[in-house]
Motif scaffolding. Structure first.
Motif, PDB file in Angstrom:
ATOM      1  N   TYR A 235      11.039  12.079   2.639  1.00 29.83           N
ATOM      2  CA  TYR A 235      11.097  12.304   4.086  1.00 29.83           C
ATOM      3  C   TYR A 235      10.629  11.101   4.898  1.00 29.83           C
ATOM      4  CZ  TYR A 235       6.125  13.248   3.406  1.00 29.83           C
ATOM      5  OH  TYR A 235       4.814  13.127   3.068  1.00 29.83           O
ATOM      6  N   CYS A 236      10.059  10.099   4.261  1.00 30.11           N
ATOM      7  CA  CYS A 236       9.492   8.998   5.038  1.00 30.11           C
ATOM      8  C   CYS A 236      10.548   8.029   5.585  1.00 30.11           C
ATOM      9  CB  CYS A 236       8.430   8.243   4.240  1.00 30.11           C
ATOM     10  SG  CYS A 236       9.063   7.221   2.910  1.00 30.11           S
ATOM     11  N   VAL A 237      11.805   8.146   5.152  1.00 30.46           N
ATOM     12  CA  VAL A 237      12.812   7.175   5.617  1.00 30.46           C
ATOM     13  C   VAL A 237      12.980   7.251   7.144  1.00 30.46           C
ATOM     14  CG1 VAL A 237      15.072   6.178   5.141  1.00 30.46           C
ATOM     15  CG2 VAL A 237      14.024   7.652   3.454  1.00 30.46           C
TER      16      VAL A 237
ATOM     17  N   LEU B 233      17.158   0.931  -3.756  1.00 28.77           N
ATOM     18  CA  LEU B 233      16.917   2.101  -4.601  1.00 28.77           C
ATOM     19  C   LEU B 233      15.461   2.515  -4.442  1.00 28.77           C
ATOM     20  CD1 LEU B 233      18.149   4.011  -6.830  1.00 28.77           C
ATOM     21  CD2 LEU B 233      16.963   2.540  -8.478  1.00 28.77           C
ATOM     22  N   ASP B 234      15.265   3.738  -3.942  1.00 34.02           N
ATOM     23  CA  ASP B 234      13.891   4.241  -3.858  1.00 34.02           C
ATOM     24  C   ASP B 234      13.484   4.752  -5.237  1.00 34.02           C
ATOM     25  OD1 ASP B 234      11.450   5.200  -3.269  1.00 34.02           O
ATOM     26  OD2 ASP B 234      12.116   6.894  -2.053  1.00 34.02           O
ATOM     27  N   SER B 235      13.048   3.797  -6.044  1.00 34.45           N
ATOM     28  CA  SER B 235      12.723   4.114  -7.438  1.00 34.45           C
ATOM     29  C   SER B 235      11.216   4.133  -7.649  1.00 34.45           C
ATOM     30  CB  SER B 235      13.365   3.081  -8.357  1.00 34.45           C
ATOM     31  OG  SER B 235      13.005   1.778  -7.929  1.00 34.45           O
TER      32      SER B 235
ATOM     33  N   GLY C 249      16.094   7.130  -6.457  1.00 37.72           N
ATOM     34  CA  GLY C 249      15.873   6.793  -7.859  1.00 37.72           C
ATOM     35  C   GLY C 249      14.824   7.726  -8.428  1.00 37.72           C
ATOM     36  N   GLY C 250      14.999   9.007  -8.158  1.00 37.54           N
ATOM     37  CA  GLY C 250      14.037  10.011  -8.637  1.00 37.54           C
ATOM     38  C   GLY C 250      13.108  10.458  -7.533  1.00 37.54           C
ATOM     39  N   THR C 251      12.931  11.778  -7.425  1.00 40.08           N
ATOM     40  CA  THR C 251      12.018  12.335  -6.431  1.00 40.08           C
ATOM     41  C   THR C 251      11.071  13.306  -7.127  1.00 40.08           C
ATOM     42  OG1 THR C 251      13.655  14.047  -5.977  1.00 40.08           O
ATOM     43  CG2 THR C 251      13.666  12.131  -4.528  1.00 40.08           C
ATOM     44  N   THR C 252      10.018  13.703  -6.443  1.00 40.56           N
ATOM     45  CA  THR C 252       8.998  14.529  -7.118  1.00 40.56           C
ATOM     46  C   THR C 252       9.561  15.883  -7.546  1.00 40.56           C
ATOM     47  OG1 THR C 252       8.176  14.991  -4.901  1.00 40.56           O
ATOM     48  CG2 THR C 252       6.841  13.564  -6.269  1.00 40.56           C
TER      49      THR C 252
ATOM     50  N   SER D 289      -0.863   1.146  -5.747  1.00 41.76           N
ATOM     51  CA  SER D 289      -0.373   0.021  -6.543  1.00 41.76           C
ATOM     52  C   SER D 289       1.144   0.014  -6.488  1.00 41.76           C
ATOM     53  CB  SER D 289      -0.882   0.144  -7.973  1.00 41.76           C
ATOM     54  OG  SER D 289      -0.930   1.500  -8.368  1.00 41.76           O
ATOM     55  N   SER D 290       1.674  -0.268  -5.292  1.00 39.00           N
ATOM     56  CA  SER D 290       3.110  -0.278  -5.105  1.00 39.00           C
ATOM     57  C   SER D 290       3.644  -1.696  -5.007  1.00 39.00           C
ATOM     58  CB  SER D 290       3.469   0.446  -3.806  1.00 39.00           C
ATOM     59  OG  SER D 290       3.026   1.764  -3.861  1.00 39.00           O
ATOM     60  N   PHE D 291       4.926  -1.813  -5.338  1.00 36.36           N
ATOM     61  CA  PHE D 291       5.574  -3.117  -5.273  1.00 36.36           C
ATOM     62  C   PHE D 291       6.971  -2.966  -4.687  1.00 36.36           C
ATOM     63  CE2 PHE D 291       2.310  -3.359  -8.405  1.00 36.36           C
ATOM     64  CZ  PHE D 291       1.768  -4.630  -8.273  1.00 36.36           C
TER      65      PHE D 291
ATOM     66  N   ASN E 182       0.816  -1.196   0.000  1.00 35.97           N
ATOM     67  CA  ASN E 182       0.000   0.000   0.000  1.00 35.97           C
ATOM     68  C   ASN E 182       0.864   1.266   0.000  1.00 35.97           C
ATOM     69  OD1 ASN E 182      -2.903   0.313   0.102  1.00 35.97           O
ATOM     70  ND2 ASN E 182      -2.457   1.627   1.853  1.00 35.97           N
ATOM     71  N   GLY E 183       1.574   1.519  -1.071  1.00 38.68           N
ATOM     72  CA  GLY E 183       2.310   2.772  -1.160  1.00 38.68           C
ATOM     73  C   GLY E 183       3.816   2.620  -1.060  1.00 38.68           C
ATOM     74  N   GLY E 184       4.504   3.617  -1.600  1.00 39.51           N
ATOM     75  CA  GLY E 184       5.957   3.611  -1.658  1.00 39.51           C
ATOM     76  C   GLY E 184       6.604   3.571  -0.280  1.00 39.51           C
ATOM     77  N   LYS E 185       5.928   4.163   0.688  1.00 37.51           N
ATOM     78  CA  LYS E 185       6.493   4.167   2.028  1.00 37.51           C
ATOM     79  C   LYS E 185       6.668   2.735   2.543  1.00 37.51           C
ATOM     80  CE  LYS E 185       5.679   6.359   6.509  1.00 37.51           C
ATOM     81  NZ  LYS E 185       4.826   7.329   7.219  1.00 37.51           N
TER      82      LYS E 185
ATOM     83  N   VAL F 104       8.470   0.399  -6.456  1.00 39.82           N
ATOM     84  CA  VAL F 104       7.716   0.808  -7.651  1.00 39.82           C
ATOM     85  C   VAL F 104       6.358   1.365  -7.209  1.00 39.82           C
ATOM     86  CG1 VAL F 104       6.576  -0.019  -9.760  1.00 39.82           C
ATOM     87  CG2 VAL F 104       8.741  -1.046  -9.041  1.00 39.82           C
ATOM     88  N   ASP F 105       5.997   2.521  -7.721  1.00 39.49           N
ATOM     89  CA  ASP F 105       4.644   3.058  -7.497  1.00 39.49           C
ATOM     90  C   ASP F 105       3.934   3.187  -8.843  1.00 39.49           C
ATOM     91  OD1 ASP F 105       4.863   3.358  -4.765  1.00 39.49           O
ATOM     92  OD2 ASP F 105       4.736   5.543  -4.767  1.00 39.49           O
ATOM     93  N   PHE F 106       3.030   2.276  -9.131  1.00 38.18           N
ATOM     94  CA  PHE F 106       2.258   2.418 -10.366  1.00 38.18           C
ATOM     95  C   PHE F 106       1.269   3.580 -10.276  1.00 38.18           C
ATOM     96  CE2 PHE F 106       3.888  -1.665 -11.648  1.00 38.18           C
ATOM     97  CZ  PHE F 106       3.778  -1.656 -13.026  1.00 38.18           C
ATOM     98  N   HIS F 107       0.942   3.998  -9.051  1.00 35.97           N
ATOM     99  CA  HIS F 107      -0.009   5.116  -8.947  1.00 35.97           C
ATOM    100  C   HIS F 107       0.674   6.462  -9.133  1.00 35.97           C
ATOM    101  CE1 HIS F 107       1.296   4.118  -4.774  1.00 35.97           C
ATOM    102  NE2 HIS F 107       1.523   5.402  -4.725  1.00 35.97           N
ATOM    103  N   LYS F 108       2.007   6.451  -9.233  1.00 36.92           N
ATOM    104  CA  LYS F 108       2.697   7.720  -9.476  1.00 36.92           C
ATOM    105  C   LYS F 108       2.811   7.944 -10.987  1.00 36.92           C
ATOM    106  CE  LYS F 108       4.627   9.280  -5.361  1.00 36.92           C
ATOM    107  NZ  LYS F 108       5.528   8.420  -4.595  1.00 36.92           N
TER     108      LYS F 108
HETATM  109  C1  LIG Z   1       5.921   9.247  -3.225  1.00 39.63           C
HETATM  110  C2  LIG Z   1       7.231   8.835  -2.781  1.00 39.63           C
HETATM  111  C3  LIG Z   1       7.394   7.995  -1.682  1.00 39.63           C
HETATM  112  C4  LIG Z   1       6.237   7.555  -0.858  1.00 39.63           C
HETATM  113  O1  LIG Z   1       5.387   6.761  -1.644  1.00 39.63           O
HETATM  114  P1  LIG Z   1       3.825   6.653  -1.377  1.00 39.63           P
HETATM  115  O2  LIG Z   1       3.316   5.851  -2.502  1.00 39.63           O
HETATM  116  O3  LIG Z   1       3.303   8.061  -1.354  1.00 39.63           O
HETATM  117  O4  LIG Z   1       3.674   5.978  -0.047  1.00 39.63           O
HETATM  118  C5  LIG Z   1       8.668   7.575  -1.378  1.00 39.63           C
HETATM  119  N1  LIG Z   1       9.731   7.983  -2.090  1.00 39.63           N
HETATM  120  C6  LIG Z   1       9.609   8.821  -3.138  1.00 39.63           C
HETATM  121  C7  LIG Z   1      10.834   9.220  -3.901  1.00 39.63           C
HETATM  122  C8  LIG Z   1       8.356   9.279  -3.520  1.00 39.63           C
HETATM  123  O5  LIG Z   1       8.223  10.102  -4.558  1.00 39.63           O
END
Ligand SMILES: *Cc1c(COP(=O)(O)O)cnc(C)c1O
Length: 555
Positions: free
Chosen positions: A197-199, A285-287, A250-253, A347-349, A157-160, A335-339
């Motif tokens: 920031y979630c790390v 890698l936070d990709s 591996g890329g940020t917003t 839809s994270s993996f 449930n999410g990238g975090k 992986v965030d497919f919802h991004k």
């Molecule tokens: C969005 C994001 C997260 C957190 O992912 P969520 O799907 O919002 O929980 C972590 N790392 C990076 C680089 C992000 O862009």
């Protein structure tokens, strides 16, 4: 006596038809309610929907004090549904430019709905059937893009949570006893300063502690400065600490902070050698954004140069692709497919290079072997955070992969970059905006507004206050339901990644691949007109902001 028919699925399905009717009705009722809500507005704002369903500001406590328990008729219920959507952004709108939220592909929404319809729990194949296999197929598909041909993973449930799985696996690897005996107090995690920031919170949740999450400073290109990383690591091992994981970006917003994976991996190997460590830190890698570029890894720079795209865009694609060439010795990625995968939330993996993650993530009392990979033996609950394990993200991600595949994703990615390029060019034509992030590898647009008329009025003009005031004015418009761009603000944006040169900047996040030039021009004209109106209002002393904008800051 008539035999009762338990389910009418022998061709006709009246319940499903009812569902479709209800869905259609709900959708149109919500839109109708929004238009009624907007009746006070004028012109097109009255009849068209903006990037948000309208909302008035409210207080949670007073709203909750009025809570009632009445039940509603179907008619009322449809309207009650609207109360959920007030203030919700609509990614369907071209004016939704707030964040990395795509309008999901229809196929992906249908996938998500179908998983809901049959209430699929992807925990065990005994009832979740092949949803668990499809989950692994999604993971393996992306794994194979980087030659991780034995990758396994976990839908979550999410990238975090991808990060949480990574750090948990890292802890188990470095402290094998920890799964049953609890974690030692000498573990640290190091992440790219520009990373999410979630790390810290993940480290806190896992018992490592926020303060043991260290940040490696970034260079001007958004990569971790390896000299600084070495310095941090040396200090830690001198203290007797162990580096459980290094979380690379591996890329940020904003600014697309992205490490050079090959350089980090080489550095870590040298470090391990030099200091004779009996472990290698887990490399994650936070990709969650950058995974989409993995689709480019099998393409040579020449092939990418031949894409039908501007050089500006192709150079960025090549540079980002090359930063991901060193993933062979990494351990996991997210992986965030919802991004940027055109899927609905969420839809994270979490992807692990091998099935070892299943051992590292369990409670320490189970060892995986080959029989665990037989039908009816594959049990996700041993390694997952959830027992009720949503499957919507799995099916929607799979639908996207099977409908457009890596080729379609590359096309979408290229379009997003082209859109950014068009926005930058248009902004540069107008005198109102200054683009601040032309060096970003991402497709976001960070820009400044000068408020020249205001600045001309006083030497004590406070630009940051003016920017925040302008942003609030724009958000108020969108909250009223106006057809006005929904964009965002970046307080303390570091120009050229220089910590001593910050400003309150604005952010436009295009997520529609086919945003036309005329739409772009209109969006920018609308914003610049609003800047003029804002300046006029402030100068006429009508806005309470005026004191804040022109008063000397308290020193
Ligand atoms: C969005 C994001 C997260 C957190 O992912 P969520 O799907 O919002 O929980 C972590 N790392 C990076 C680089 C992000 O862009």
């Amino acid at each position: 006596m008539q035999i009762p028919i338990l389910e009418t699925n022998c061709g006709s399905d009246p319940q499903f038809e009812q569902f479709l009717n209800d869905l259609r009705k709900s959708h149109y009722t919500v839109q109708e309610e929004a238009r009624k809500h907007q009746a006070e507005l004028s012109g097109k704002d009255q009849v068209c929907l903006g990037p948000k369903f309208p909302v008035e500001s409210f207080n949670y406590e007073s709203e909750l004090a009025q809570l009632t328990e009445d039940t509603l008729s179907d008619e009322e219920l449809a309207k009650e549904m609207y109360s959920f959507f007030q203030g919700v952004a609509r990614p369907q709108s071209e004016l939704s430019l707030f964040n990395m939220v795509p309008e999901p592909m229809t196929t992906a929404i249908v996938g998500s709905c179908m998983a809901t319809l049959y209430n699929v729990n992807s925990l065990m194949d005994a009832y979740g059937g092949k949803s668990l296999l499809i989950e692994q197929k999604v993971v393996r598909t992306i794994g194979k893009w980087i030659d991780w041909n034995e990758s396994y993973g976990i839908a979550c449930n999410g990238g975090k949570l991808t990060m949480l799985y990574a750090v948990k696996a890292a802890i188990s690897k470095i402290a094998p006893d920890s799964q049953s005996k609890g974690i030692p107090d000498n573990l640290v995690v190091i992440a790219n300063e520009g990373g999410h920031y979630c790390v810290e919170h993940v480290c806190s949740l896992l018992g490592i502690g926020t303060e043991k999450c260290l940040r490696g400073i970034t260079d001007e290109y958004g990569k971790m400065d390896l000299k600084n990383l070495e310095h941090i690591m040396e200090i830690e091992i001198k203290k007797g600490n162990k580096i459980a994981a290094i979380i690379c970006s591996g890329g940020t917003t904003i600014n697309f902070f992205c490490d050079n994976t090959q350089k980090v991996a080489d550095f870590v190997d040298e470090f391990v050698d030099k200091h004779k460590l009996d472990y290698r830190p887990h490399l994650h890698l936070d990709s969650v954004i950058g995974w989409i570029y993995f689709a480019l890894l099998k393409k040579s720079n020449e092939e990418i140069s031949n894409f039908k795209a501007t050089d500006f865009v192709k150079n960025k694609l090549i540079e980002t692709k090359n930063r991901f060439l060193g993933l062979a010795t990494f351990d996991s990625f997210g992986v965030d497919f919802h991004k940027d995968g055109l899927c609905p939330y969420s839809s994270s993996f979490f992807v692990s290079k091998t099935a070892d993650c299943f051992n590292l993530l369990n409670d320490g009392n189970y060892k995986y072997d080959s029989k665990d990979f037989d039908f009816e033996q594959f049990r996700a609950y041993r390694y997952t955070l959830e027992n009720s394990k949503p499957s919507q993200g799995i099916l929607s991600a799979w639908m996207v992969l099977k409908k457009i595949g890596s080729k379609g994703l590359i096309h979408y990615l290229t379009q997003l970059h082209e859109t950014q390029y068009k926005i930058i060019k248009e902004m540069e034509k107008q005198g109102v905006f200054k683009v601040l992030n032309k060096c970003s590898l991402g497709w976001e647009v960070v820009f400044a507004i000068h408020f020249k008329k205001l600045a001309a009025e006083s030497e004590d003009f406070n630009h940051d206050q003016a920017a925040m005031g302008f942003m609030q004015r724009c958000w108020d418009k969108v909250n009223r339901g106006e057809v006005f761009p929904l964009f965002s603000v970046v307080p303390d944006y570091r120009i050229d990644n220089d910590r001593n040169n910050t400003t309150t900047a604005f952010l436009i996040y295009p997520m529609q691949g086919n945003l036309s030039l005329s739409s772009i021009t209109e969006i920018l004209n609308t914003i610049s007109n609003e800047v003029s109106l804002f300046e006029e209002t402030v100068l006429k002393n009508k806005e309470e902001l005026v004191t804040r904008i022109f008063e000397k800051p308290i020193r």
